[in-house]
Design a protein around this motif. Sequence first.
Motif, short mmCIF file in Angstrom:
data_model
loop_
_atom_site.label_atom_id
_atom_site.label_comp_id
_atom_site.label_asym_id
_atom_site.label_seq_id
_atom_site.Cartn_x
_atom_site.Cartn_y
_atom_site.Cartn_z
N TRP A 42 0.85 -1.19 0.00
CA TRP A 42 0.00 0.00 0.00
C TRP A 42 0.89 1.24 0.00
N PRO A 43 0.56 2.36 -0.66
CA PRO A 43 -0.73 2.67 -1.29
C PRO A 43 -0.79 2.35 -2.79
N TYR A 44 0.22 1.64 -3.29
CA TYR A 44 0.24 1.39 -4.73
C TYR A 44 -0.77 0.33 -5.14
N HIS A 45 -1.16 -0.54 -4.19
CA HIS A 45 -2.15 -1.57 -4.47
C HIS A 45 -3.21 -1.59 -3.37
N SER A 46 -4.41 -1.94 -3.75
CA SER A 46 -5.49 -2.18 -2.81
C SER A 46 -6.20 -3.46 -3.26
N LEU A 47 -6.08 -4.52 -2.47
CA LEU A 47 -6.59 -5.82 -2.87
C LEU A 47 -7.92 -6.12 -2.19
N ASP A 48 -8.87 -6.57 -2.98
CA ASP A 48 -10.18 -6.97 -2.46
C ASP A 48 -10.25 -8.48 -2.21
N GLU A 49 -9.57 -9.26 -3.05
CA GLU A 49 -9.66 -10.71 -2.95
C GLU A 49 -8.36 -11.35 -3.42
N VAL A 50 -7.88 -12.30 -2.64
CA VAL A 50 -6.74 -13.14 -3.03
C VAL A 50 -7.09 -14.57 -2.64
N ARG A 51 -7.22 -15.45 -3.63
CA ARG A 51 -7.67 -16.81 -3.35
C ARG A 51 -6.86 -17.82 -4.17
N CYS A 52 -6.66 -18.96 -3.56
CA CYS A 52 -6.11 -20.11 -4.26
C CYS A 52 -7.10 -21.26 -4.06
#
Length: 317
Positions: free
Chosen positions: A125-135
């Motif tokens: 952060w602040p370059y990325h904002s993740l809503d979902e990370v799934r495997c």
Amino acid sequence: MSLRSRGGRRGVPVHVAAAIMTVAMLSIASAMALQVRSLEVSESYAIPLEQGIGAIDLSVVASLGEVEVDFAELHGEAAVITTRLSGSTSMLGGETPLNMSVTYESDARAGVVNVTAFMDVYAPWPYHSLDEVRCEVLIDRGLAADINITVVTGGATVRTAEGANIRGLSIDATSLGSVIALNNGTVLSGDVRVRTATGGSTLYWNNVTVDGDRQVTMGESSGELRAMIGQAGSMGGTVTLLGKSIGGPMALRMELSGDVSASVGAASRRDMRMNCSDGFRCQGGAMSSIDHPVASSFDVRLESEVGGIEAWGRWSP
């Protein structure tokens, strides 16, 4: 313009010019950082089911996110691994923050396919904002499975289906905890070990067949530990369930019937509540079904350092 006026003009000092340039560059960088674009990444890997393979050894290591393992009919594939990442990134975010690696090796002589998956996510952060990370992992339910999951920051879920055979299950997770659902028609032929840091763990047990004497160990530092056990009739073996929490509460609910029994012992520095319904008897910090012991049984030991313990049991013929 007079000579006197021309002589009065002076250049901008070097340090002032440098300061102006720095401010301008920071303004440009800030503007670029504020310009965001959506981020959607999905990758899928299929592991073929080769002749003579009857088991799978699966290892999943994730730096961030949630790992989910399910069982299904895959018709010619041993497993399918899919990663999903969504959110937003700025102009300074660079390349995709997901780095995925999947390798496998089939050993026809041993009848096992070894699958290893690494999911590395670097999204500061602040370059990325993740809503979902799934495997998401799908395993062919005809394969006996030994599953090992490690999530550095996140959680894990394992759900079985009828016909699934768990030769072993190990989970290390943190903030999002873990969920294990051993569903009706599952065979447990190995031990289960779960360790979580803050997210807690929940075990759902629904009419599982047990091969031999099996042990289920659950450990947690500050979150809640829960075990919801339902068993109608003999399991075919015995289960020792060990639960230990340092800072969080613990809850056990058992609904048993037929040729299966249970005993529960608990130790806590705080409140302990043993709730015995039909077919269970309570005495101090312990309770047991009135038919205990029989060949097919649960032996439960609960220990909490700070959090309380609540257990509930019912048995019917």
